[in-house]
Design a protein around this motif. Sequence first.
Motif, PDB file in Angstrom:
ATOM      1  N   ARG A 154      58.599 -27.260  17.380  1.00 17.27           N
ATOM      2  CA  ARG A 154      59.208 -25.933  17.556  1.00 17.27           C
ATOM      3  C   ARG A 154      60.498 -26.037  18.347  1.00 17.27           C
ATOM      4  NH1 ARG A 154      56.315 -21.537  19.859  1.00 17.27           N
ATOM      5  NH2 ARG A 154      57.939 -20.349  18.808  1.00 17.27           N
TER       6      ARG A 154
ATOM      7  N   ASN B  54      68.060 -23.685  14.836  1.00 16.62           N
ATOM      8  CA  ASN B  54      68.478 -22.292  14.648  1.00 16.62           C
ATOM      9  C   ASN B  54      69.673 -21.956  15.510  1.00 16.62           C
ATOM     10  OD1 ASN B  54      66.758 -21.414  12.676  1.00 16.62           O
ATOM     11  ND2 ASN B  54      65.157 -20.717  14.085  1.00 16.62           N
TER      12      ASN B  54
ATOM     13  N   LYS C 270      72.787 -23.502  14.210  1.00 15.63           N
ATOM     14  CA  LYS C 270      73.325 -22.771  13.053  1.00 15.63           C
ATOM     15  C   LYS C 270      74.123 -21.568  13.499  1.00 15.63           C
ATOM     16  CE  LYS C 270      69.395 -22.450  10.533  1.00 15.63           C
ATOM     17  NZ  LYS C 270      68.517 -21.928   9.479  1.00 15.63           N
ATOM     18  N   ILE C 271      73.538 -20.816  14.414  1.00 13.83           N
ATOM     19  CA  ILE C 271      74.210 -19.598  14.861  1.00 13.83           C
ATOM     20  C   ILE C 271      75.487 -19.938  15.607  1.00 13.83           C
ATOM     21  CG2 ILE C 271      74.002 -17.615  16.396  1.00 13.83           C
ATOM     22  CD1 ILE C 271      71.010 -17.574  15.623  1.00 13.83           C
TER      23      ILE C 271
ATOM     24  N   LEU D  18      78.160 -20.862  13.099  1.00  7.46           N
ATOM     25  CA  LEU D  18      78.658 -19.679  12.405  1.00  7.46           C
ATOM     26  C   LEU D  18      79.549 -18.850  13.315  1.00  7.46           C
ATOM     27  CD1 LEU D  18      75.645 -18.465  10.254  1.00  7.46           C
ATOM     28  CD2 LEU D  18      77.959 -18.933   9.478  1.00  7.46           C
ATOM     29  N   CYS D  19      79.107 -18.663  14.545  1.00  8.90           N
ATOM     30  CA  CYS D  19      79.935 -17.885  15.461  1.00  8.90           C
ATOM     31  C   CYS D  19      81.282 -18.537  15.677  1.00  8.90           C
ATOM     32  CB  CYS D  19      79.209 -17.739  16.807  1.00  8.90           C
ATOM     33  SG  CYS D  19      77.835 -16.573  16.745  1.00  8.90           S
TER      34      CYS D  19
ATOM     35  N   PHE E 202      82.843 -20.470  13.636  1.00 12.74           N
ATOM     36  CA  PHE E 202      83.611 -20.305  12.403  1.00 12.74           C
ATOM     37  C   PHE E 202      84.239 -18.920  12.334  1.00 12.74           C
ATOM     38  CE2 PHE E 202      85.216 -21.309   8.522  1.00 12.74           C
ATOM     39  CZ  PHE E 202      84.590 -20.777   7.411  1.00 12.74           C
ATOM     40  N   VAL E 203      83.450 -17.925  12.668  1.00 14.59           N
ATOM     41  CA  VAL E 203      83.964 -16.548  12.663  1.00 14.59           C
ATOM     42  C   VAL E 203      85.117 -16.412  13.635  1.00 14.59           C
ATOM     43  CG1 VAL E 203      83.392 -14.204  13.363  1.00 14.59           C
ATOM     44  CG2 VAL E 203      81.834 -15.468  11.899  1.00 14.59           C
TER      45      VAL E 203
ATOM     46  N   LEU F 123      88.235 -17.881  12.196  1.00 10.32           N
ATOM     47  CA  LEU F 123      88.806 -17.037  11.154  1.00 10.32           C
ATOM     48  C   LEU F 123      89.548 -15.845  11.739  1.00 10.32           C
ATOM     49  CD1 LEU F 123      86.070 -16.862   8.373  1.00 10.32           C
ATOM     50  CD2 LEU F 123      88.345 -17.847   8.181  1.00 10.32           C
ATOM     51  N   VAL F 124      88.896 -15.215  12.723  1.00  9.97           N
ATOM     52  CA  VAL F 124      89.527 -14.036  13.300  1.00  9.97           C
ATOM     53  C   VAL F 124      90.814 -14.408  14.024  1.00  9.97           C
ATOM     54  CG1 VAL F 124      89.251 -12.220  15.030  1.00  9.97           C
ATOM     55  CG2 VAL F 124      87.376 -12.760  13.490  1.00  9.97           C
TER      56      VAL F 124
ATOM     57  N   SER G  58     106.647 -22.173  15.421  1.00  5.74           N
ATOM     58  CA  SER G  58     107.677 -21.720  14.481  1.00  5.74           C
ATOM     59  C   SER G  58     107.203 -20.556  13.623  1.00  5.74           C
ATOM     60  CB  SER G  58     108.125 -22.876  13.602  1.00  5.74           C
ATOM     61  OG  SER G  58     107.015 -23.378  12.884  1.00  5.74           O
TER      62      SER G  58
ATOM     63  N   GLU H   5     107.413 -17.398  15.628  1.00  8.68           N
ATOM     64  CA  GLU H   5     108.810 -16.996  15.835  1.00  8.68           C
ATOM     65  C   GLU H   5     109.357 -16.359  14.572  1.00  8.68           C
ATOM     66  OE1 GLU H   5     110.235 -20.662  18.624  1.00  8.68           O
ATOM     67  OE2 GLU H   5     111.802 -19.474  17.676  1.00  8.68           O
ATOM     68  N   ALA H   6     109.074 -17.013  13.444  1.00 10.65           N
ATOM     69  CA  ALA H   6     109.558 -16.476  12.174  1.00 10.65           C
ATOM     70  C   ALA H   6     108.985 -15.091  11.951  1.00 10.65           C
ATOM     71  CB  ALA H   6     109.169 -17.420  11.040  1.00 10.65           C
TER      72      ALA H   6
ATOM     73  N   VAL I 222     110.851 -12.623  13.949  1.00 15.30           N
ATOM     74  CA  VAL I 222     112.139 -12.317  13.330  1.00 15.30           C
ATOM     75  C   VAL I 222     111.964 -11.288  12.231  1.00 15.30           C
ATOM     76  CG1 VAL I 222     113.951 -13.260  11.844  1.00 15.30           C
ATOM     77  CG2 VAL I 222     113.270 -14.484  13.911  1.00 15.30           C
ATOM     78  N   ILE I 223     110.935 -11.494  11.408  1.00 12.49           N
ATOM     79  CA  ILE I 223     110.688 -10.556  10.316  1.00 12.49           C
ATOM     80  C   ILE I 223     110.354  -9.174  10.871  1.00 12.49           C
ATOM     81  CG2 ILE I 223     109.228 -10.045   8.331  1.00 12.49           C
ATOM     82  CD1 ILE I 223     110.978 -12.390   7.807  1.00 12.49           C
TER      83      ILE I 223
END
Lengths: 449, 449
Positions: free
Chosen positions: B34, B41, B44-45, B48-49, B51-52, B55-56, B71, B74-75, B78-79
Motif C-alpha cells: 500500500r 498515486n 502521478k498527481i 500532472l500538477c 505539467f499543468v 502549460l499555464v 527576446s 521583448e518582441a 514591441v508589438i
Amino acid sequence: MGHEKKRGGGTNQTLPTTTTTTTTARRTSIPRGRQISKTFNNLKITILCGFVTILVLRGTIGVGNLTGGSSSSEAKKVIEDTNRIIAEIRSDSDPNEIEVYLNTNDTYSLGPKIKNWNEEREIWLQTHPQFPRTVNNKPRMLLVTGSPPNPCDNPIGDHYLLKSIKNKIDYCRIHGIEIVYNMAHLDRELAGYWAKLPLIRRLMLSHPEVEWIWWMDSDALFTDMVFEIPVRKYDGFNLVVHGYPDLMFNQNSWIALNTGSFLFRNCQWSLDLLDAWAPMGPKGPIRDEAGKVLTANLKGRPAFEADDQSALIYLLISKKDEWMDKVFLENSYYLHGYWAGLVDRYEEMIDKYHPGLGDERWPFVTHFVGCKPCGSYGDYPVERCLSSMERAFNFADNQVLNLYGFRHKALLSPKIKRIRNETVKPLEYVDQFDIRRPPVQKDDKLHNL
Amino acid sequence: MGHEKKRGGGTNQTLPTTTTTTTTARRTSIPRGRQISKTFNNLKITILCGFVTILVLRGTIGVGNLTGGSSSSEAKKVIEDTNRIIAEIRSDSDPNEIEVYLNTNDTYSLGPKIKNWNEEREIWLQTHPQFPRTVNNKPRMLLVTGSPPNPCDNPIGDHYLLKSIKNKIDYCRIHGIEIVYNMAHLDRELAGYWAKLPLIRRLMLSHPEVEWIWWMDSDALFTDMVFEIPVRKYDGFNLVVHGYPDLMFNQNSWIALNTGSFLFRNCQWSLDLLDAWAPMGPKGPIRDEAGKVLTANLKGRPAFEADDQSALIYLLISKKDEWMDKVFLENSYYLHGYWAGLVDRYEEMIDKYHPGLGDERWPFVTHFVGCKPCGSYGDYPVERCLSSMERAFNFADNQVLNLYGFRHKALLSPKIKRIRNETVKPLEYVDQFDIRRPPVQKDDKLHNL
C-alpha cells in the motif's frame, strides 16, 4: 498485500490470521475507507487530466473555436496562410549557397576602376541633348532611398515605409526631382547600411544625365515642403553632408556627420571617394575588425561592426587633405534633422514660423535615427517613435494638402478637415497656394499651415 | 483502517487480532504494497500538477523566459506598444461627431457647378508658360493612386502597398509622369471605392497644367515597363477605360469595364461626368438603394451597395447618347489586365515575347482584383494572391533592373543576380539598355528579360 500464512497441516500451524482474512477480503471487498480514498485519488487524477487536455486544446485550436466563433478563426487562417507564403518567399536561398566572407587579406572592390568618368559623361551629355542635365533650370537631381525586399519584422514598419515614400513622392513632385526606390541587394558583401555605396555607384554610371545623387534614409521625412537645396552654394563641392567641423576635426566624434541624407555629385571624384570608402564595408571579419579601429579612434563610438557613417568620418579625418576640399559640411539648415529635438515643437513652429526656412525654426528633414520601425528593437520606446513619426508625417502633409484646401485635424490624426470651401474660381487658389509658384502674399499663403 | 477490537476485559474478549496489529502498524508502519501504491498515486498527481503548471506558465510568460531567453518577451512588448499607439491614432474620432448619412431625398454635390473650365484653364496655361501642358512632347500626365491612412488589417497588406508604389514610381520615372499618392479622405460621404471621384475633381482643378489624370488602383501593377499609352489615339475622347462594347451594350454586364485604371482628360466634360457619376455614391441609404438598382439592371451583379464601377456602367448604358461619344472603351492592350489569366504565363512571355507589347503577350497592367491584401478577407486564397503579386512585381522589376545589370533569381525570389559584369565603359550599356532610349538592336536589349 499481507503475509499469507501457510494453511493446512504442518508443524507450525497457527490460527488463521485476520491478515489472511483481510487478503481474502481484498479480493472480495475493499474496506469502505480505502474505497473512498481510492475513488478520491482517481477523481483528482481525472480532473487534472481533463484540465491538461483543455489547456492543450486551447493552445492548439483556440478558445473561440471551442465556443463556436468563426471570424477569429478565419482571420487566423488568413494570417497563417500569409505567414506561410512569406516564409516560402523568404526561404528561397539556394541550399548549395554558402555564405562566404572575405577575410582581412582579401581586397574588395566596388567594380573595375573607372578613370575618365568626367570626360566620358561630358561627351555623352553633348551627344544626348534629349536628356538634359538640368530640369527647370536646376541641376538634375535623383533622390535615392529604399528598404529591404522582405516584409518588416514589426508589421507597422511597412506602414511607415509607405508613409515615408509618399512623403518623398510629394516633395519630389513639387520640386521636379526623380526617385529611385531600391529594394534589391546589389552587392552581397556590402549589405545593410553599406548597401547605399554600390547602389550610388551603379546609379551614377547608369544615369549620366543626373548631376546630383541624393541619398536619403527610409526613416527620414521631409518636413519643409517649400525649402530647396541651395545647389549653387555647392558649385565647388562634390559631397554635401550634414555635419559639424568642430565635432569632426577637434573631437573626432562618431556623430560628426550623418549619412542619412547627403548629396553626391555625379563625377570622377565621387567614384574615387566611394572606392576609398568601401573597404571597411565587406561583412564578416573585415567589417568586424574595421569596427574595432573605428571604436578606438572615434569619440563616443560603441563597439560594433564598422558602419558607413563612422567609416566616412574616419576617412575624412585621416585623409583630410586628400578629400576635404570638395566636402561641404552643411549645418545652416537641416539636411538631416535629429528628430528628438524637433518633433515636440511642431505646434510652436506652426504658430511662429512658416515653411521655407529649413532650419531649426522649420526643419527641412526630420530624421528618425534609432527608431527602426521596420525592425524589432529600436533605441527608443516604440510609442514615442511611432507617435512622433505620425506627427512629422502630418506636419509635412499639411503643407501638401494646403493647395487642395485641407489639413489634418491634429498632428496625430489621420483625418483631415476642410480649410477652404470649394469655389467656382479654383485657379485663384492655385496661384495663391501652390508651392511651386512664388507666393502672392507670403502671409496669406502660409497662414493655414 | 481496520476495525479495532476492544481491549482488556469484558464479556467478548477475543485474542488481539492482526487487524488491531495492522491498525497499529498503520499508525506505525504501512504495509509495503500500500505504501508503494500510495507513493505511486502521489507521484502521478505531482507530475500532472507540474505539467499543468508548465502549460499555464508557458501560456503566460513564454517558454523562452523559462529558459532564460528574453527576446520573445521583448518582441511581444514591441508589438503591444505598437498596437497601443496605433489604436490611439485610429481612435481620434470626435466623441461628439455622429455619423450622418444623406437620405434619398437629399442632393449630393461634389462641389459648386463650374461651367467654363476649358476657357479658364486655357487662359491660365497661356499666362503660365513655366507650367507647360506637355512633357517631353507628350501631354502632361498625372498618375493618381492611394490607400487608406491607417495600417492594413492584414500586416502584409502594407508591404504590398509599398511594393506597388515602388512599381509605379519606376514606371513613372521612366515615362516622365508625376504621381500623387493619396492617403486622405477628402469627402466623408464618398468613402471607399468612391473616394477617387472627389479626389480626381480636386486634382483636375488644382493642377491645370495636367492634361490627363490617370487613376490607378493600389492593387494594380505595371508589368510592361516599356509600353506607353498611345495618347494620340484619344485626341477626340475624354475618358479612356478598359472595357468591351459587347459586354456593355448587349449584355449590360457589371464587369463591362474596369475602373481600376482609367484616364480622365482635364476638361469641362470630365467635370460634368463626375457630377453625373457621383449621385449613387453617398454612403448610407442612397448607396444602398442605388445598389439595388444596379443589381437589378446589370447582368451578374451580386447584391451589395452601389460601387463606382457599376454606377459608371449604368450611367453610360442609360445615357449612352449623352456620354459615349467621348468615351473610349479600350481593349487592344491591358490598360487593366485581370491577374488570374496572366500571372502563370510570365515565364512563357519571357520565353516568347518582349516588353512593349502591352497586350496578352506582355500585359501592360496586371490588376489583382479581389485579392485585397490590405483587408482581412479577399475573394481568393491568400497564398495564391500573395505569390502571384510577388511574381508580377518581380516580372516588372526585372525590366527595371535590366539597365543596372541585374535580374531576380526567380519570379518568386526577392534576391537578384548579376546578368552583366561591371565595365569601365558603362555608357555603352546605358545606350543599349535604358528603356527611355530607342533600342540599338531590339533583340539584344530585351534578350535578358
